[in-house]
Design a protein around this motif. Sequence first.
Motif, PDB file in Angstrom:
ATOM      1  N   HIS A 131       0.869  -1.165   0.000  1.00 55.54           N
ATOM      2  CA  HIS A 131       0.000   0.000   0.000  1.00 55.54           C
ATOM      3  C   HIS A 131       0.914   1.225   0.000  1.00 55.54           C
ATOM      4  CE1 HIS A 131      -3.688   2.095   2.072  1.00 55.54           C
ATOM      5  NE2 HIS A 131      -3.455   2.555   0.854  1.00 55.54           N
ATOM      6  N   VAL A 155      -6.616   3.004  -4.658  1.00 52.55           N
ATOM      7  CA  VAL A 155      -7.504   2.329  -3.718  1.00 52.55           C
ATOM      8  C   VAL A 155      -8.832   3.091  -3.724  1.00 52.55           C
ATOM      9  CG1 VAL A 155      -7.898   1.718  -1.300  1.00 52.55           C
ATOM     10  CG2 VAL A 155      -5.609   1.471  -2.295  1.00 52.55           C
ATOM     11  N   MET A 203      -8.514  -4.354  -0.468  1.00 52.75           N
ATOM     12  CA  MET A 203      -7.512  -4.383  -1.523  1.00 52.75           C
ATOM     13  C   MET A 203      -6.284  -5.198  -1.102  1.00 52.75           C
ATOM     14  SD  MET A 203      -8.551  -2.567  -4.150  1.00 52.75           S
ATOM     15  CE  MET A 203      -7.095  -2.058  -5.025  1.00 52.75           C
TER      16      MET A 203
END
Length: 126
Positions: free
Chosen positions: A82, A115, A125
């Motif tokens: 991320h 996202v 995700m």
Amino acid sequence: MTPDTVAHRNRELIVHGLAEFARGNIGVLRELLHEDFVEHSPGNPSGRDAFLAFIATAPVARARLDIKRVIADDDYAVAHYHMIDASDGRGSAVIDVWRLVDGRITEHWDVVQPVPEPASTPHGMF
């Protein structure tokens, strides 16, 4: 995967490199990238020196990287993480694929996906 396997060493090299890069140590890439490094992402230059100059000013150099998983074998390592920069609270889901030869990254591919709102991804995700 035992510590003496190429796959284990490749995984550890990528985990260490990502951690250092996330701390702001862009110079770690000079150690990791082969001088004839090939970049497959559109708009990003190939060659270690050209890539280092490019990445130093790219948004990823200022983003927080939350590594979710790293998978490696004898030739490739894949990271799923991320990436969150200050301008976008939700960030992006990133998958990087690196080809390694003798402990150096020789090629790179990636997929970057913004996202979305949580309601759009009920299973997340990551």
